[in-house]
Design an enzyme around this catalytic site. Structure first.
Site, PDB file in Angstrom:
ATOM      1  N   HIS A  21       0.826  -1.218   0.000  1.00 23.07           N
ATOM      2  CA  HIS A  21       0.000   0.000   0.000  1.00 23.07           C
ATOM      3  C   HIS A  21       0.856   1.262   0.000  1.00 23.07           C
ATOM      4  O   HIS A  21       0.339   2.374   0.094  1.00 23.07           O
ATOM      5  CB  HIS A  21      -0.917  -0.025   1.238  1.00 23.07           C
ATOM      6  CG  HIS A  21      -2.036   0.947   1.178  1.00 23.07           C
ATOM      7  ND1 HIS A  21      -2.185   1.967   2.091  1.00 23.07           N
ATOM      8  CD2 HIS A  21      -3.074   1.065   0.318  1.00 23.07           C
ATOM      9  CE1 HIS A  21      -3.271   2.661   1.818  1.00 23.07           C
ATOM     10  NE2 HIS A  21      -3.822   2.145   0.741  1.00 23.07           N
ATOM     11  N   LYS A  39       3.352   4.373  -1.189  1.00 23.91           N
ATOM     12  CA  LYS A  39       3.501   5.286  -2.325  1.00 23.91           C
ATOM     13  C   LYS A  39       4.837   6.004  -2.155  1.00 23.91           C
ATOM     14  O   LYS A  39       4.923   7.014  -1.445  1.00 23.91           O
ATOM     15  CB  LYS A  39       2.371   6.317  -2.395  1.00 23.91           C
ATOM     16  CG  LYS A  39       0.978   5.733  -2.634  1.00 23.91           C
ATOM     17  CD  LYS A  39       0.250   5.558  -1.346  1.00 23.91           C
ATOM     18  CE  LYS A  39      -1.155   5.006  -1.584  1.00 23.91           C
ATOM     19  NZ  LYS A  39      -1.757   4.496  -0.346  1.00 23.91           N
ATOM     20  N   ASP A  74      17.314   9.990  -7.715  1.00 22.89           N
ATOM     21  CA  ASP A  74      18.764  10.159  -7.533  1.00 22.89           C
ATOM     22  C   ASP A  74      19.220   9.974  -6.095  1.00 22.89           C
ATOM     23  O   ASP A  74      20.334  10.402  -5.732  1.00 22.89           O
ATOM     24  CB  ASP A  74      19.211  11.543  -8.030  1.00 22.89           C
ATOM     25  CG  ASP A  74      19.054  11.693  -9.543  1.00 22.89           C
ATOM     26  OD1 ASP A  74      19.008  10.652 -10.229  1.00 22.89           O
ATOM     27  OD2 ASP A  74      18.967  12.831 -10.021  1.00 22.89           O
ATOM     28  N   HIS A  79      -9.011  11.665   1.511  1.00 25.71           N
ATOM     29  CA  HIS A  79      -8.180  10.470   1.485  1.00 25.71           C
ATOM     30  C   HIS A  79      -6.858  10.694   2.224  1.00 25.71           C
ATOM     31  O   HIS A  79      -6.015   9.798   2.299  1.00 25.71           O
ATOM     32  CB  HIS A  79      -7.913  10.080   0.023  1.00 25.71           C
ATOM     33  CG  HIS A  79      -7.253   8.763  -0.175  1.00 25.71           C
ATOM     34  ND1 HIS A  79      -5.918   8.632  -0.522  1.00 25.71           N
ATOM     35  CD2 HIS A  79      -7.720   7.490  -0.069  1.00 25.71           C
ATOM     36  CE1 HIS A  79      -5.611   7.350  -0.644  1.00 25.71           C
ATOM     37  NE2 HIS A  79      -6.675   6.632  -0.364  1.00 25.71           N
ATOM     38  N   LYS A 134      -4.078  10.984   5.075  1.00 29.28           N
ATOM     39  CA  LYS A 134      -3.794  10.189   6.279  1.00 29.28           C
ATOM     40  C   LYS A 134      -2.785  10.984   7.108  1.00 29.28           C
ATOM     41  O   LYS A 134      -1.570  10.826   6.963  1.00 29.28           O
ATOM     42  CB  LYS A 134      -3.218   8.818   5.914  1.00 29.28           C
ATOM     43  CG  LYS A 134      -4.090   8.033   4.897  1.00 29.28           C
ATOM     44  CD  LYS A 134      -3.296   7.815   3.656  1.00 29.28           C
ATOM     45  CE  LYS A 134      -3.963   7.044   2.543  1.00 29.28           C
ATOM     46  NZ  LYS A 134      -5.226   6.485   2.621  1.00 29.28           N
ATOM     47  N   ASP A 142      -0.042  18.851  19.323  1.00 31.67           N
ATOM     48  CA  ASP A 142       0.639  19.810  20.208  1.00 31.67           C
ATOM     49  C   ASP A 142       1.627  20.732  19.503  1.00 31.67           C
ATOM     50  O   ASP A 142       2.635  21.141  20.100  1.00 31.67           O
ATOM     51  CB  ASP A 142       1.375  19.068  21.331  1.00 31.67           C
ATOM     52  CG  ASP A 142       0.424  18.380  22.303  1.00 31.67           C
ATOM     53  OD1 ASP A 142      -0.791  18.632  22.226  1.00 31.67           O
ATOM     54  OD2 ASP A 142       0.908  17.592  23.127  1.00 31.67           O
TER      55      ASP A 142
END
Length: 482
Positions: free
Chosen positions: A224, A226, A231, A400, A402, A407
């Site tokens: 899952h 991404k 380089d 979508h 996450k 604080d």
């Protein structure tokens, strides 16, 4: 034979329950999450044949097994040297501890669990939505000089995906080393495009291909992540996949997402993580050279750790880091997640924080891209509201992102949802960022997202139809299986 023909269904039902009982015993001995255990037992015993199919596809347990062995990569001398170079001196550690106060427990937790080093020489850019991310990513890809490493759950050769893949083909023809790992369930690339990639010199690997005899259990353990690395100096991580759905083109639903671009030491950790996946998808062991870990000349001082988790890790690192961050909050906890199907530990931590007069705000979609996830998420909200958690449903489109910010000092952006699958089953990666300016910026985006939400009120939420509550309960029961 005549007897068998006349009693075929009784025989099949009997065989089903023999196999189901065996599976139930296996599940009980695994000592997995009680909710998931109960879900499997009910499905196996109440739904003949269907239960066995569900268990066959989703119930196999690969965590800590040899199939996900990472030792070949981690034991290579180059990787060991890089890890050694990332060790901080005592003075730097003390300065970070002073900034974080009790939250420095997170740093030690991840290091002790996964040897995830804290890096401080980083520049981190917060990216809101896919159109901006793709603009920056395509520019960096076009400027690549040595290599490009891509690891994505979803890559599709639609309009934006084709543009992305065409750039990779062009760079490969220039002599740039281009490696891509795609998840075989999430991604959808045509045979024509795959031929073009191969002819251009792009190396493409599928993560755990789902094919007939190799189908058992592999629907569960998906990549899952991404990740994009250019380089060895620039890295991308977050929630945004490569597809038209994520870039807010005119004919798609508004998609609210978050990603980050990293320049600096933390890219080395992403590089090591990529090589563990690349090694797993290859038949031959990969040899890693120092060329993939160039010297870092970043002048910014953003403290950052890369938290990775999956069936190849001994601990649920991302879940544990979120738990520790919540339990050490003193002022506020602001969370955005598309799927909120947490374990009991996270629920309890949020309830205790809210009841301790810590401001806890949660943004979830009003309308999800998955009806079962939507109902399962809704099943958790009443108990949170009762504890004083402020719950907001995003109404502008589909959220979508996450993210979590605590604080004014700690933030996390990554691929992990606040759900059972991300915590225990899928391969995930989050960036844990210990930096006040970044936390302030992420919190400003959270506040702007609140302008496109409706806040749930406990007295109104309790009045949901009994039929709705029943669907929610069933979705919650099924969620650990899916």
């Amino acid at each position: 034979m005549e007897y068998i023909k006349e009693h075929i269904w009784q025989i099949l039902i009997g065989l089903n329950y023999v196999l189901a009982t065996s599976a139930v015993v296996t599940v009980l001995f695994k000592k997995i999450n009680p909710t998931k255990t109960l879900s499997y037992i009910i499905v196996l015993l109440v739904f003949p044949f269907v239960g066995l199919i569900v268990y066959y596809l989703f119930g196999q347990e690969y965590r800590k097994s040899k199939i996900f062995n990472r030792k070949h990569v981690l034991n290579q001398s180059v990787v060991k040297q890089i890890q050694k170079e990332l060790e901080l001196d005592i003075k730097t550690i003390e300065s970070v501890d002073e900034l974080l106060d009790e939250k420095s427990k997170l740093i030690r937790l991840l290091y002790n669990s996964e040897k995830s080093k804290l890096t401080v020489k980083n520049e981190v850019k917060l990216i809101k939505n896919g159109d901006k991310k793709m603009q920056l990513l395509l520019e960096d890809l076009n400027n690549a000089k040595h290599h490009i490493h891509i690891e994505y759950f979803i890559i599709k050769d639609d309009t934006i995906g084709t543009k992305f893949l065409d750039v990779l083909c062009h760079k490969a023809k220039e002599g740039i080393k281009v490696k891509i790992v795609i998840d075989d369930v999430g991604s959808d690339i045509s045979s024509k495009m795959k031929r073009k990639l191969k002819d251009s010199g792009v190396e493409l690997r599928k993560f755990m291909p789902v094919l007939f005899s190799k189908f058992t259990g592999k629907m569960n353990y998906r990549d899952h992540r991404k990740i994009a690395i250019i380089d060895g100096k620039i890295g991308y991580v977050g929630g945004i996949n490569i597809s038209d759905n994520y870039v807010n083109s005119n004919d798609t639903r508004y998609w609210r997402d978050t990603h980050i671009r990293i320049v600096g030491e933390a890219v080395r950790q992403l590089q090591i993580l990529f090589f563990t996946t690349w090694d797993f998808t290859n038949e031959e062991n990969v040899k890693i050279s120092k060329d993939y870990f160039p010297e870092n000349d970043c002048k910014d001082d953003v403290a950052l750790q890369i938290a990775a988790s999956g069936p190849d890790t001994d601990w649920s690192n991302i879940m544990e880091s979120i738990f520790v961050a919540i339990t050490n909050a003193e002022k506020y906890i602001h969370i955005t997640t598309p799927y909120f199907i947490p374990n009991d530990e996270i629920v309890t931590a949020l309830q205790v924080a809210a009841r301790s007069n810590i401001e806890v705000k949660l943004i979830v979609p009003k309308k999800s891209d998955s009806w079962i996830a939507e109902y399962a998420t809704n099943s958790y909200l009443e108990k949170l509201l009762e504890a004083g958690v402020e719950v907001y449903q995003y109404t502008k489109g589909f959220v979508h992102a996450k993210t979590m910010v605590i604080d004014d000092v700690f933030s996390t952006v990554g691929t992990a949802n606040m759900d059972y699958r991300s915590f225990n089953i899928n391969f995930e990666v989050n960036a844990l960022i210990y930096d006040r300016p970044f936390a302030k910026e992420l919190n400003q985006i959270f506040s702007s997202d609140l302008e496109h939400t409706s806040q749930l009120k406990l007295d109104v939420w309790k009045k949901r139809a009994k039929s709705t509550k029943l669907i929610e309960a069933l979705a919650r029961l099924a969620a650990p299986l899916l």
